[in-house]
Design an enzyme around this catalytic site. Structure first.
Site, PDB file in Angstrom:
ATOM      1  N   GLU A 200      56.250 114.542  43.193  1.00  0.00           N
ATOM      2  CA  GLU A 200      56.259 116.075  42.833  1.00  0.00           C
ATOM      3  C   GLU A 200      57.554 116.582  42.190  1.00  0.00           C
ATOM      4  O   GLU A 200      58.397 117.281  42.637  1.00  0.00           O
ATOM      5  CB  GLU A 200      56.194 117.020  44.095  1.00  0.00           C
ATOM      6  CG  GLU A 200      54.775 116.744  44.667  1.00  0.00           C
ATOM      7  CD  GLU A 200      54.765 117.834  45.722  1.00  0.00           C
ATOM      8  OE1 GLU A 200      55.538 118.694  46.180  1.00  0.00           O
ATOM      9  OE2 GLU A 200      53.461 117.965  46.341  1.00  0.00           O
TER      10      GLU A 200
ATOM     11  N   GLU B 288      48.669 113.340  48.837  1.00  0.00           N
ATOM     12  CA  GLU B 288      48.918 114.269  49.778  1.00  0.00           C
ATOM     13  C   GLU B 288      47.899 115.631  50.011  1.00  0.00           C
ATOM     14  O   GLU B 288      47.519 116.100  48.923  1.00  0.00           O
ATOM     15  CB  GLU B 288      50.259 115.068  49.737  1.00  0.00           C
ATOM     16  CG  GLU B 288      51.518 114.198  50.001  1.00  0.00           C
ATOM     17  CD  GLU B 288      52.772 114.764  49.778  1.00  0.00           C
ATOM     18  OE1 GLU B 288      52.716 116.136  49.847  1.00  0.00           O
ATOM     19  OE2 GLU B 288      53.740 114.036  49.453  1.00  0.00           O
TER      20      GLU B 288
END
Ligand code: PNW
Length: 485
Positions: A162, A368
């Protein structure tokens, strides 16, 4: 049905679970210093002990074994292995992940390793962190060290996690380490992280590691708040800034037109050759999906919904009338403890948009997905046990996984995507960055006073899913089954 070969896993990150920040020669991370500053973490919570995983690793792996997961995604603490972020390697730090990998393999759990999950060595942050191009080369060097030490045992590598969150929260809003708040930091920070990804990928390839290699971006479909054209323009800009800015370079070798044409965030320039490094072929693309984003033009009452701002313990609640756009709450929508909207149907939208935008998309792994809800312990006297009926988390996971599987099955709206796995965030409750210990995402409850681990209903649901390889027909059925225990 869960397709044959589809990976079901759980995920964590080093800084969120390990503790032991000063042990066995670990160097300081930028995050150690940031989290120690007053006002950065909700209620002043400290990451110093977290889940004490550094000392409890074998028992945590035993619990994963009981859970029955195919795979465990964890990250390497860069400052444990290379205390200064460059040069000398710390043998004791390397040893910890050696033991972890061996423990996982002995328990038939396939390791997925994230090289960089935000814990930049402090020495690098002091030299500018991701504003400094050198940090990208340092990550490349760190990847070579990890490849030499662990390459024989790692099934899947994620170079970086991320970059969007690091840029936005760490360099533009100041909510995460290194706590810089300037939108002009955006473009250099994005570019250097993506270059770091490319250099790390190159180093892993050069080391001929047998594992698959990918990177992870968070993806949040953006929806305009109304039919007002200004809302549509704002949503388009948000989509570029939040999604395309990170996915386009990696998957197409180009920054989005809007960024290139408008030099949106700064006058930052980079060598053209970088784009070839950034867009090298991946074995898989990692996608984190949590929620969609609803955008309206103008400053609104607050830049993000009040519940979200409060959960991050910041002052974003105040109206910023001059802002070009803001995030709106979703009407009539359940929210998590973080104030995040629960919208499983947008999991399918995310996958569909990815398929449409990137025709050459490699196989995708959802690296995720999960939800924070405050849990309640129930004492079940007859069975003499403690039970945590986390229905809402269970439902979140069941709905999102089900939606992803249906969307990518033949005839689904994202059937072009070769979906290879889903990793639940998270294996256990942990240090949720600026949210401290107040955002429990775990399948396993952690009592941060006693370090006692208690599997939640969602744990037993996930366990059964892996035995049966089949989702209950509905989330209601799954909840009922978990309650029956
Ligand atoms: C991820 N968003 O962060 C991180 O990879 C994890 O370390 C973290 O614990 C987890 O999700 C839960 O927060 C995110 O605003 C940060 O959409 C922000 C967003 C999503 C994920």
């Amino acid at each position: 049905m869960v397709p044959t070969g589809f990976t079901l896993g759980v995920a964590t990150a080093a800084f969120q679970i390990e503790g032991a920040l000063d042990e066995d020669g670990r160097g300081p991370a930028g995050w150690d210093v940031f989290a120690a500053k007053p006002g950065t973490i909700v209620d002043g919570h400290s990451p110093a002990v977290a889940c004490d995983h550094y000392h409890r690793m074998p028992q945590d792996v035993a619990l994963m074994k009981e859970l029955g997961v195919d795979s465990y995604r964890f990250s390497l603490a860069w400052p444990r292995i290379q205390p200064d972020g460059r040069g000398a390697v710390n043998r004791a730090g390397l040893d910890f992940y050696d033991r972890l990998l061996d423990e996982l393999l002995a328990n038939e759990i396939s390791p997925m390793v994230t090289l960089y999950h935000w814990d930049t060595p402090l020495a690098l942050d002091e030299d500018g962190g991701w504003l400094n191009r050198d940090t990208a080369y340092r990550l490349g060097e760190f990847a070579a060290i990890a490849a030499a030490a662990y390459g024989d045992r790692v099934a899947r590598w994620v170079t970086i996690n991320e970059p969007a969150t690091v840029t936005t929260n760490g360099y533009a809003l100041g909510l995460h380490s290194p706590g810089k708040a300037d939108f002009a930091n955006g473009l250099p920070t994005v570019h250097h992280q993506l270059l770091g990804h490319g250099l790390a990928l190159q180093a892993l390839r050069a080391a001929k590691v047998p594992g698959e290699i990918g990177m992870t971006n968070v993806y949040s479909p953006v929806v305009p708040n109304s039919g007002n054209p200004l809302d549509w323009i704002s949503a388009g800009a948000m989509d570029v800034a939040q999604n395309r800015l990170y996915a386009d370079p990696v998957l197409t070798g180009k920054y989005p037109d809007l960024i290139r044409a408008a030099k949106l965030f700064s006058s930052f320039e980079h060598p053209d050759e970088d784009m070839a490094v950034i867009s090298q072929p991946l074995d898989f693309y990692g996608l984190n999906y949590y929620m969609p984003t609803r955008v309206a033009a103008g400053g609104g009452d607050s830049p993000v919904p009040a519940a979200m701002a409060e959960a991050m313990g910041d002052d974003l609640r105040d109206a910023t009338p001059g802002a070009p756009l803001h995030i709106e709450p979703w009407p009539d929508t359940e929210t998590t403890a973080y104030g995040w909207p629960v919208k499983p149907e947008y999991m399918a939208v995310a996958l569909k948009e990815m398929a449409e935008r990137y025709p050459k998309l490699p196989p995708v792994i959802i690296t995720e997905g999960g939800a924070s809800f405050v849990d309640v312990k129930v004492r079940d006297k007859s069975a003499n046990r403690t039970f945590i009926p986390d229905e809402r988390r269970l439902r979140y996971l069941s709905d999102h996984l089900g939606t992803a599987l249906r969307a990518t099955a033949p005839g689904g709206e994202a059937e072009a995507i070769d979906l290879r796995g889903y990793y639940v965030w998270s294996f256990m409750d942990n240090f949720e960055w600026s949210g401290g210990y107040k955002q429990p995402f775990g399948l396993v409850h952690v009592d941060f006073e006693t370090q006692v681990r208690t599997p939640k209903a969602s744990f037993y649901w996930f366990q059964e899913l892996q035995e049966e390889r089949k989702l209950a027909a509905s989330a209601d059925a799954a909840v009922a089954a978990a309650a029956a225990g």
